[in-house]
Design an enzyme around this catalytic site. Structure first.
Site, short mmCIF file in Angstrom:
data_model
loop_
_atom_site.label_atom_id
_atom_site.label_comp_id
_atom_site.label_asym_id
_atom_site.label_seq_id
_atom_site.Cartn_x
_atom_site.Cartn_y
_atom_site.Cartn_z
N ARG A 32 1.70 -0.64 -15.93
CA ARG A 32 1.99 -1.98 -16.46
C ARG A 32 2.51 -1.92 -17.90
NH1 ARG A 32 -3.05 -5.18 -13.77
NH2 ARG A 32 -1.92 -5.80 -11.89
N LYS A 203 -6.55 -10.95 6.81
CA LYS A 203 -6.79 -12.26 7.43
C LYS A 203 -5.58 -13.17 7.49
CE LYS A 203 -11.54 -12.52 5.78
NZ LYS A 203 -12.31 -13.16 4.71
N GLY A 359 -0.39 -6.89 -3.90
CA GLY A 359 -1.63 -6.12 -3.79
C GLY A 359 -1.50 -4.78 -3.09
N GLY A 382 -0.41 -11.63 -6.74
CA GLY A 382 -0.58 -13.06 -6.47
C GLY A 382 0.59 -13.90 -6.94
#
Ligand code: AMP
Length: 401
Positions: A32, A203, A359, A382
């Site tokens: 980063r 999910k 992610g 996100g």
């Protein structure tokens, strides 16, 4: 950012230096930081000084027993020497984020100087995008640059609130942020077709908005990972003990109906690698995905699915990938994800544009060693998913308005 006159300006820049540290507070992965270095050098080369802002970890959530902030653990000062090394110049550290000391140190900056402020999240006002806190940050610089795409979906003082105090000619996106937006737009606004989205992960409930939006954009959607079994069960298949969200069966069918109406092909894994428990050492075998026996669970896509998905990828001109296709953290169930990474890389070599993001997909592509063979690996997580869902990100909006 190219429209900004940087000469002799104090540039307040928000970066995402939320890097992982080990027990001795050493940086274990500086990706980063390195990604923001071109922006920092660009601004310094234009004759400006820099005031760097970032958060590090979750100091508000992880307070000490007496309720105070764990300054020692979460101080950005852990990063000072490393940033200095990467920039090849001195970096001064300010032990506060706002107020007298920060103002005094910023006032003293001259062209080429670099000042790193203390963790923005030491102040509760940061996450509240508090106007007074934002105004105090604003007081430190003449110009504002946001290069923190990873936090652009948060309406915080340093990512959005402060930008509202700068005029359009005094604020802009950093190079990393601009590249992230341009790449996401390639997929969202002008994809070459056929456009295939690969969506995996645990999910369905986490990815409903993304799937709903992709049905409006893509030509093919490949669904893998745990979420595939909710779709397979919704269509009458037997999924044994696989991860399945029974509350979402109707919704899965609605998404399948919507895809049909929009002429989007949904590809579910024909076969799976099933296991007798959720364990790296479990017994495993190949099973048709809609005939999984009780006592067995699908933990990866099977060989037929890998080959069928590859056929779709080979014919694609744009590929978006979010989420692993199996429990790739366990070697026994990583084949589907790793093989797909290779297939995405091959399709890219044949001319397709590929964007990997969100992610676990990034660690999956790293694990496959294919990071340099896809078109773009997003740092967004996100933020990227929120952007792809079609929402306006506060960090972007605050620069453009
Ligand atoms: P997500 O954060 O939603 O992208 O989900 C990533 C997680 O999904 C990873 O930790 C995977 O191990 C997990 N996952 C992928 N496939 C399966 C599966 N078939 N069953 C259970 N978990 C899975």
């Amino acid at each position: 950012m190219h429209h900004i006159d940087f000469k002799d300006k104090k540039v307040l820049i928000r970066v995402d230096f939320n890097v992982p540290l080990n027990g001795s507070n050493e940086i274990t992965d500086d990706t980063r930081i390195r990604k923001a270095i071109p922006t920092l050098n660009y601004i310094l080369d234009k004759g400006a000084s820099l005031i760097i802002m970032s958060h590090l970890g979750r100091p508000q959530k992880k307070r000490l027993e007496d309720g105070s902030i764990n300054r020692e653990k979460f101080t950005l000062n852990h990063l000072t020497n490393h940033i200095s090394k990467l920039l090849n110049r001195e970096v001064k550290f300010c032990h506060s984020t706002i107020g007298g000391e920060a103002k005094m140190m910023s006032d003293r900056l001259t062209a080429g100087d670099v000042l790193l402020l203390e963790n923005t999240r030491f102040h509760e006002e940061e996450a509240q995008s508090d106007p007074e806190f934002s105004a105090m940050l604003r007081a430190l610089g003449d110009v504002y640059v946001n290069d923190a795409f990873g936090t652009a979906h948060r309406d915080h003082a340093s990512t959005a609130g402060v930008a509202r105090y700068f005029k359009p000619e005094e604020k802009g996106f950093g190079l990393l942020m601009k590249t992230e937006i341009d790449n996401a737009d390639k997929v969202l606004k002008s994809p070459r077709r056929p456009f295939t989205a690969i969506i995996g992960g645990a999910k369905v409930s986490d990815k409903i908005k993304l799937l709903d939006r992709l049905i409006e954009l893509a030509n093919h959607i490949i669904i893998g990972g745990g979420m595939a079994y909710t779709f397979i069960k919704a269509q009458g298949g037997k999924v044994g003990d696989s991860l399945c969200e029974n509350d979402y069966l109707d919704l899965a069918n609605e998404l399948l109906d919507k895809a049909k109406a929009e002429d989007v092909e949904i590809h579910l894994p024909t076969d799976s690698i099933v296991a007798d428990k959720f364990d790296a050492q479990a017994n495993s075998k190949v099973s048709e995905s809609n005939e999984i026996e009780e006592g067995w669970m699908g933990l990866d896509i099977g060989p037929k699915a890998i080959a069928e998905f590859d056929q779709v990828l080979k014919a694609s001109k744009t590929i978006l990938w979010n989420g692993p296709l199996g429990v790739f953290e366990m070697e026994k169930f990583s084949e589907g994800t790793l093989a797909t990474a290779h297939h995405v890389a091959s399709a890219t070599m044949e001319g397709a544009y590929s964007l990997i993001g969100g992610g676990d997909s990034v660690s999956a592509i790293n694990k496959a060693g294919q990071t340099d063979e896809v078109s773009f690996v997003s740092t967004g997580g996100g933020a990227l998913l929120t952007y792809l869902e079609g929402k306006t990100l506060p960090g972007i909006k605050a620069i453009l308005s």
